[in-house]
Design an enzyme around this catalytic site. Sequence first.
Site, PDB file in Angstrom:
ATOM      1  N   GLU A 116       0.836  -1.209   0.000  1.00 21.75           N
ATOM      2  CA  GLU A 116       0.000   0.000   0.000  1.00 21.75           C
ATOM      3  C   GLU A 116       0.870   1.259   0.000  1.00 21.75           C
ATOM      4  OE1 GLU A 116      -1.822   2.827   3.131  1.00 21.75           O
ATOM      5  OE2 GLU A 116      -2.325   0.758   3.621  1.00 21.75           O
ATOM      6  N   HIS A 117       1.933   1.245   0.791  1.00 19.25           N
ATOM      7  CA  HIS A 117       2.826   2.402   0.845  1.00 19.25           C
ATOM      8  C   HIS A 117       3.523   2.639  -0.496  1.00 19.25           C
ATOM      9  CE1 HIS A 117       2.248   2.338   5.179  1.00 19.25           C
ATOM     10  NE2 HIS A 117       2.936   3.467   5.262  1.00 19.25           N
ATOM     11  N   GLU A 193       6.204   4.928  11.255  1.00 23.65           N
ATOM     12  CA  GLU A 193       4.752   4.863  11.423  1.00 23.65           C
ATOM     13  C   GLU A 193       4.384   3.900  12.550  1.00 23.65           C
ATOM     14  OE1 GLU A 193       1.530   2.629   8.844  1.00 23.65           O
ATOM     15  OE2 GLU A 193       2.096   4.487   7.827  1.00 23.65           O
TER      16      GLU A 193
END
Length: 502
Positions: A116-117, A193
């Site tokens: 996703e990143h 994160e």
Amino acid sequence: SPPGTAHAPALLSSVVSAPGRKMAASVCRAGGAALTRALLRTGAAPALLGLQINRTTASYAQALHNIPETQVSTLENGLHVASEESGQDTCTVGVWIGAGSRYETEKNNGVANFLEHLTFKGTKKRPQAVLEQEVASLGAHLNAYTSREQTAIYVKALSKDLPKAVEILADVVQNCSLEDSQIEEERKVILREMEEVDSCLEDVVFDYLHATAYQGTPLSRSVLGSTANIKSLGRAALLEYISSHYKAPRMVLAAAGGVNHKELHDLAQRHFAGLSFQYEGDAVPVLAPCRFTGSEIRVRDDSLPLAHIAIAVEGPSWTSPDKVAVLVANSIIGNYDHTYGGGQNLSSRLAHMAAQHKLCQSFQTFSTCYSDTGLLGIHFVTDKHNIEDMLHVSQGEWMRLCTSVTESEVTRAKNTLKTALATQLEGTTPVCEDIGCHILNYGHRISLEELDAEIDAVDSRKVREVCSKYMYDRCPAVAGVGPIEQLPDYNRIRSAMYWLRF
């Protein structure tokens, strides 16, 4: 006086009603009064003022019936195309994929979130700078998220830019560049994160709740993955995950807003027809059933100011017929925050007790659904002196739902639930997400009209029956983080899941 004269100030002042615009609203009222006097002097028909009287308001049932139908079609490779056309100037279009952390292994846990990143890091034909420039030139927003069972990538743009948005989505999904330099850069971003998420105790306690409730199964693992995995994942692991799970039959191209379905289908045919639908050999991924285990996990840290406690039983899955009754039950308990103005006058009994006795800072009910299981529970935040009392009254409310909930409470909860379901679909992005999730989970879109009928069918007897099925004398999963010395022993928590009645 002519019809509509008395309504002029209300009609005109309703144009500006946002907080902080009192001056503008007063100007509108003054203007409305002047306009009324002018119309009366000239004897002109007050057509503008009569709008308020002549306008008819559609009933709630009519409004539900008038919601545009969701159109669904399928490409030859199995990709589903679904859209709701509302005629707006903007639209949201995205790809929902039936793949998330539940499809990972212990070794590659975190790979879905890693991918996703990398979505925003460019494709084989669009370097990152070019991709960002193209999206910015459209005035669009490209976003993505990963959950335990789904991955979504979507774009919000002007309706006229739909063809370009679909082309960008197709390129991002099918041709992610996965360059080594980008992988190393995102590895650092994800590790930072993870440190930030550790400071959000609400996220932490829900991860712990999954870890204990589904221990030994894929649902126990975090979406972010472990630090060791993130440090070791490479390009080969990412490519293997894509080739195993990014298949056309497990994808939905969903859109909402100013979207024509035939145009969307043609765009999907042009850009997604080459998407693979075959698996190598017999390697079709099959979800292993995830068992629920009544258990607990405690992470005591007396340096923290507040304790986060989550307690849950096994709840209904996406396709369970009990799902709506469970939502009504949760609506009866409601939610609370100490900043709410209602205080002791809130309709929820648990909220009333929490406010009256200052039992917690906040609480919320939740029903998290998966394809074959779910979590039904309460999460609350409190200081170290009120943990036992808050847990006691929370479990007491559960038992009351099983035994003595009233018809008036159910009626109020149904109205609250209907309002929540309607308001959460305001805007093209929530509608698009709703379409994508429903097609993946049910194979079709469940309309608000259908949901409304299901909610109306729930009565107090049904709530008692369903709550007894899921809550009464069931082993709960419990997670606690913070100064939790006062959290009762698990056997004592378990003994509060039934009442001794004579």
